[in-house]
Scaffold this motif. Structure first.
Motif, mmCIF file in Angstrom:
data_model
loop_
_atom_site.group_PDB
_atom_site.id
_atom_site.type_symbol
_atom_site.label_atom_id
_atom_site.label_comp_id
_atom_site.label_asym_id
_atom_site.label_seq_id
_atom_site.Cartn_x
_atom_site.Cartn_y
_atom_site.Cartn_z
ATOM 1 N N GLN A 22 -4.366 3.123 -8.984
ATOM 2 C CA GLN A 22 -4.000 4.456 -8.489
ATOM 3 C C GLN A 22 -2.498 4.679 -8.620
ATOM 4 O O GLN A 22 -2.047 5.785 -8.952
ATOM 5 N N ARG A 50 -2.038 -0.633 2.051
ATOM 6 C CA ARG A 50 -2.021 -0.915 3.484
ATOM 7 C C ARG A 50 -3.301 -1.629 3.906
ATOM 8 O O ARG A 50 -3.270 -2.604 4.660
ATOM 9 N N SER A 51 -4.449 -1.166 3.418
ATOM 10 C CA SER A 51 -5.717 -1.791 3.788
ATOM 11 C C SER A 51 -5.826 -3.201 3.223
ATOM 12 O O SER A 51 -6.395 -4.087 3.861
ATOM 13 N N LEU A 87 -0.659 8.686 -2.687
ATOM 14 C CA LEU A 87 -1.263 8.651 -1.349
ATOM 15 C C LEU A 87 -2.431 7.672 -1.319
ATOM 16 O O LEU A 87 -2.582 6.882 -0.366
ATOM 17 N N GLU A 88 -3.270 7.731 -2.346
ATOM 18 C CA GLU A 88 -4.393 6.813 -2.406
ATOM 19 C C GLU A 88 -3.915 5.378 -2.560
ATOM 20 O O GLU A 88 -4.444 4.454 -1.927
ATOM 21 N N LYS A 90 -1.053 4.088 -1.564
ATOM 22 C CA LYS A 90 -0.454 3.602 -0.316
ATOM 23 C C LYS A 90 -1.521 3.165 0.673
ATOM 24 O O LYS A 90 -1.378 2.122 1.329
ATOM 25 N N GLU A 91 -2.596 3.924 0.780
ATOM 26 C CA GLU A 91 -3.655 3.567 1.721
ATOM 27 C C GLU A 91 -4.342 2.270 1.298
ATOM 28 O O GLU A 91 -4.674 1.428 2.137
ATOM 29 N N LEU A 92 -4.516 2.093 -0.001
ATOM 30 C CA LEU A 92 -5.132 0.863 -0.491
ATOM 31 C C LEU A 92 -4.211 -0.335 -0.280
ATOM 32 O O LEU A 92 -4.661 -1.421 0.095
ATOM 33 N N GLY A 117 -5.441 -0.286 -5.760
ATOM 34 C CA GLY A 117 -4.186 0.372 -5.383
ATOM 35 C C GLY A 117 -3.215 0.443 -6.548
ATOM 36 O O GLY A 117 -2.570 1.480 -6.767
ATOM 37 N N TYR A 153 7.441 4.177 0.857
ATOM 38 C CA TYR A 153 6.572 3.087 1.295
ATOM 39 C C TYR A 153 7.377 1.982 1.988
ATOM 40 O O TYR A 153 6.975 1.484 3.055
ATOM 41 N N GLU A 210 8.405 2.901 5.441
ATOM 42 C CA GLU A 210 7.308 2.856 6.411
ATOM 43 C C GLU A 210 6.995 1.429 6.848
ATOM 44 O O GLU A 210 6.735 1.183 8.026
ATOM 45 N N GLN A 240 -3.352 -5.218 2.756
ATOM 46 C CA GLN A 240 -2.249 -6.040 3.268
ATOM 47 C C GLN A 240 -1.418 -6.604 2.117
ATOM 48 O O GLN A 240 -1.241 -7.810 1.965
#
Length: 882
Positions: free
Chosen positions: A383, A397-398, A390-391, A393-395, A380, A454, A457, A400
């Protein structure tokens, strides 16, 4: 495709250890079981070595092989295959078409001499179906054409259990349970030797290439397919994995998850089972053996044995991340997490993902999960550094992410009181955002916009638990710095912004209105209002709200602190009396009862006449307080303003001002003001309509009507006056008013013709309000019947209606009287006996004189008892005297 270092090739047995000074002989086959390494040679020798593994400080491994003993098997041909059956302590040796059983340690043949004859190749069933722990299942390719045989091998004997015919001559075999995977002359097939069912897989030409059949897992095989493809097949005849592309002339293949290792004439190639890409190439000439033994991959030439040592997966992943190959690292990490059993995963040495958690406990419970999350976070941040938000943020989130790890990259965003320290070893290599962007302000701005998004959210999710002060404070600083509209939304809703850091930051960026909201949220309303007042006065500059004065008034209106309101009351009134008075008039009613006495407010407003009028209107018309003082005061203020607005020479045709209309409405609707006082104030002031209203309040109707008719000649107003004063009164009162008005119309005075017309209109429109007999006596004899036709028709109609109504009422009364007479006659038809033994049904005392009241139910009571109580006795019989 960039290379990946997945394996290192280390020597295990050199030629000198194996053959010594002998020129003859070469290595033909290899078997490894635990630390035991067996080698079969072309001159029919079997060698036994013990392997010792050593791990170097850098993480790589080396092997040392110590030769234990060797034995000649007594044949003249080469040893073709070796397989260890550790459960039996036996080594199966294929030489010259015969499978012999020898002891694993002494290499001595079993005393019984048990062997399997007529075999060209064999395979052990690693998923046996016999259920007997003291035997192993062996499947051989028999020298008999197109025949496969299945044996049970014990410590000192062998037993054939099945012989299966094949469509073509088998060349290679692997077995799993009842299923055989066979390479025939022209194709690969799956054969169930229990049922005889066969499943064709795909064509294969044995003349062009060497067949490869490897069992790689439960009910799954790896095959050398056409076109240089490594194909996967299950016992159901399907492929659950995509094929890998290797060399056309592959000699051997093995699987060491997540890789397929292939050997050809010159190279060892490593292919990923996850993305089917070739990851590594190792030069290796003259190799002719490649096999895997319980996860250990061994390759050999005719002169030596080598081991492919896999690098730990986490080391491979870290190398990929270090070279910014994020996608490959994630594919490898996800594949490892999904496919590697936890019990096979080595203990990890990664630090905690958050600084305040119990790392030792988490490491003990879920090392694989912790490693995986850490890899996600590292990816993350890579990236993020590449502005792939976007990538990233997803990493995050996954994985934690402890969001403070990200905030710490931005200078000064974390509160000074924060105890956060970054993960060690670090998840990234950047000191701060300036180093990451190399001072590129456009990149800095993009990174800040991402962080704003971020944080917004995650602030309401579980990720923020324990760090809400750090998150909200950082978000406030970003909003303030960027002049973002969401700054105010953050401060007017629930937030955890730390006051010292946030206040200093807002003041630094001249966000004084927002600073006031922050003070208010922290229960410092006095500081908030004082700051907003400074903005309105121009002491500090902040253009956030152009209507800040109105906002302050509204804020004070709903403030529950009376001292704060009184402290700023003069300021708001000085700027605008009409708006400022709203702090008193729009205040919720329950708050007006505490700390805001109307008399105190009126005293405060004496310096502000417009505000005072507004407040009195609020008391009188909205709150409807029934207090003479307020009503009189408001009427006087109206009157004074009307007199100030009137021209020097009164004009009865002048338009009525708004204040004058309010005065008239108050005089008409209120009954609480001091009429005589106002009468004195209006006398001689040129306000005839107001004087008429006041005369009406004093029941001086004739004078009021005289003013309306003679002075103002306002005939509609005169009729409205009659309706107004008679509203809610009895009909005679209303009739008297209309007769008075008619008398004024018909009496002496100016504008007689106009008054005559008004009188006719009055009679014709309000005929029901007059007594026709009296009206006819007042009317001049010169008026024609035609002129009064509407009035006369209405009067006659009303007279007839009244007479008929009276007749109905009389008839009803007579009927009621007749009913009463009938009841009286019934009562008189029976006698009543009264004696001194009769008792009153109410007081229970005897009658002393022949005077009584008899109820319809027969009960007798004293007259005085009946007068005091109006309930009938419950029993019709007189009580007995006691």
């Amino acid at each position: 495709m960039m290379s990946t270092k997945a394996f290192t090739l280390v020597p295990a047995i050199e030629r000198e250890q194996l053959l010594g000074d002998r020129d003859r002989g070469s290595l033909e086959c290899v078997e490894c079981c635990g630390r035991n390494l067996y080698v079969g040679t072309s001159d029919c020798f079997v060698y036994h070595f013990l392997l010792e593994e050593k791990t170097l400080p850098g993480g790589s491994a080396t092997y040392t092989a110590t030769r234990q003993l060797h034995r000649h098997l007594g044949f003249k041909k080469a040893v073709s295959e070796l397989r260890a059956a550790s459960a039996l302590s036996r080594l199966l040796v294929l030489c010259d078409g015969c499978i012999s059983l020898v002891h694993m340690l002494s290499l001595e043949p079993v005393p019984s001499g048990a062997r399997i004859k007529g075999a060209t190749a064999f395979a052990l069933n690693e998923n046996p179906v016999s259920g007997d722990p003291f035997c192993v299942e062996v499947c051989i390719i028999s020298v008999k054409r197109r025949t496969i045989q299945v044996f049970l091998v014990y410590e000192d004997r062998v037993q054939i259990v099945r012989e299966v015919s094949t469509p073509e001559q088998p060349l290679a075999v692997a077995v799993d349970g009842h299923f055989l995977c066979l390479a025939l002359t022209t194709q690969y097939i799956i054969l169930n030797y229990s049922t005889g069912a066969a499943q064709d897989l795909f064509p294969f030409c044995s003349e062009e290439r060497r067949p490869i059949v490897k069992r790689i897992g439960r009910q799954e095989f790896l095959l050398a397919g056409p076109g240089g493809l490594g194909m996967f097949a299950t016992v159901a005849g399907i492929s659950q994995r995509a094929p890998v592309r290797w060399s056309e002339n592959v000699i051997g293949a093995a699987v060491c998850f997540p890789y397929v290792v292939a050997l050809d004439d010159e190279f060892i190639t490593v292919h990923s089972m996850l993305d089917q890409q070739q990851k590594q190439t190792l030069p290796f000439k003259e190799g002719h053996i490649l096999q895997d033994f319980e996860g250990r991959v061994i390759v050999a030439t005719s002169k030596g044995v080598y081991i492919l040592v896999p690098l730990p997966l986490e080391k491979q992943i870290q190398d990929l991340l270090a070279s910014r190959r994020v996608e490959e690292a994630l594919v490898l990490a996800k594949g490892a997490r999904r496919n590697i059993p936890k019990e096979k995963f080595q203990d990890l040495s990664f630090p905690p993902l958050v600084s305040d958690s119990s790392w030792s406990e988490r490491r003990r419970l879920c090392p694989l999960q912790v490693m995986y999350r850490r890899i996600l976070l590292q990816a993350g941040f890579i990236q993020f550094a590449q502005l792939q938000f976007l990538e990233a943020k997803e990493l995050f989130r996954s994985g934690q992410l402890d969001v403070r790890e990200l905030i710490s990259l931005y200078p000064l965003l974390l509160p000074t009181s924060s105890s956060f320290t970054r993960s060690h070893p670090p998840l990234h290599e950047f000191a701060d955002l300036n180093q990451l962007t190399q001072g590129d302000q456009d990149k800095v701005a993009k990174c800040k916009r991402f962080l704003m998004s971020y944080l917004n959210e995650v602030r309401s999710t579980e990720v923020a638990n324990g760090y809400k002060e750090d998150i909200d404070t950082a978000l406030l600083k970003l909003y303030a710095e960027a002049d973002h509209d969401s700054l105010l939304d953050l401060l007017v809703t629930e937030n955890f912004c730390l006051l010292p850091d946030s206040a200093a930051w807002l003041e630094k960026h001249k966000k004084y209105f927002a600073l006031g909201l922050l003070y208010h949220y922290n229960h410092q309303d006095a500081a908030a209002v004082q700051l907003w007042v400074s903005i309105v006065n121009g002491d500090v500059q902040d253009s956030t709200r152009s209507d800040l004065y109105e906002y302050i008034v509204d804020f004070l209106t709903y403030s529950t602190d009376p001292d704060l309101v009184w402290r700023h009351a003069d300021w708001v009134l000085q700027r605008s009396q009409e708006v400022g008075v709203q702090v008193f008039t729009k205040r919720p009613l329950d708050e007006q009862q505490s700390g805001f006495n109307p008399d105190d407010i009126i005293s405060c407003l004496k310096k502000y006449p417009q505000a005072l009028v507004k407040y009195l209107e609020h008391l009188v018309t909205e709150r409807r307080l029934q207090k003479e003082e307020y009503h009189t005061h408001l009427a006087v203020l109206y009157l004074d303003e009307v007199l100030q607005q009137r021209p020097c020479t009164p004009d009865k045709d002048a338009e009525v001002t708004e204040t004058q209309a309010k005065l008239r409405r108050l005089l008409q609707e209120s009954d609480l003001y001091r009429v005589h006082f106002l009468m004195d104030r209006t006398r001689g002031a040129g306000l005839p309509l107001e004087s008429a209203i006041l005369h009406g309040k004093l029941e001086q109707h004739e004078e009021a009507l005289r003013i309306l008719v003679h002075e103002l000649a306002d005939f509609p107003a005169a009729e409205d006056y009659c309706l107004w004063r008679s509203e809610g009164r009895d009909p005679p009162y209303r009739q008297r008013l209309f007769h008075l008005l008619l008398a004024v119309y018909l009496g002496p005075g100016p504008a007689a013709p106009a008054r005559t017309v008004a009188a006719v209109d009055l009679l014709n429109r309000h005929a029901v309000e007059f007594d026709a007999a009296q009206v006819l006596q007042l009317l001049p004899g010169t008026w024609s019947v035609q002129l009064l036709r509407p009035f006369l028709m209405g009067a006659v109609r009303d007279s007839i209606h009244a007479r008929r109504t009276m007749q109905v009422a009389v008839g009803l009364a007579r009927s009621e009287n007749l009913i009463y007479k009938y009841d009286k006659m019934k009562l008189k038809g029976s006698s009543v006996r009264l004696s001194d033994k009769k008792l009153c049904q109410m007081c229970q005392n005897p009658f002393l004189e022949p005077v009584f009241i008899r109820y319809p139910n027969g009960g007798l009571v004293h007259t005085h008892c009946a007068a005091s109580r109006h309930t009938e006795p419950s029993s019709p019989s007189a009580g007995a005297r006691t």
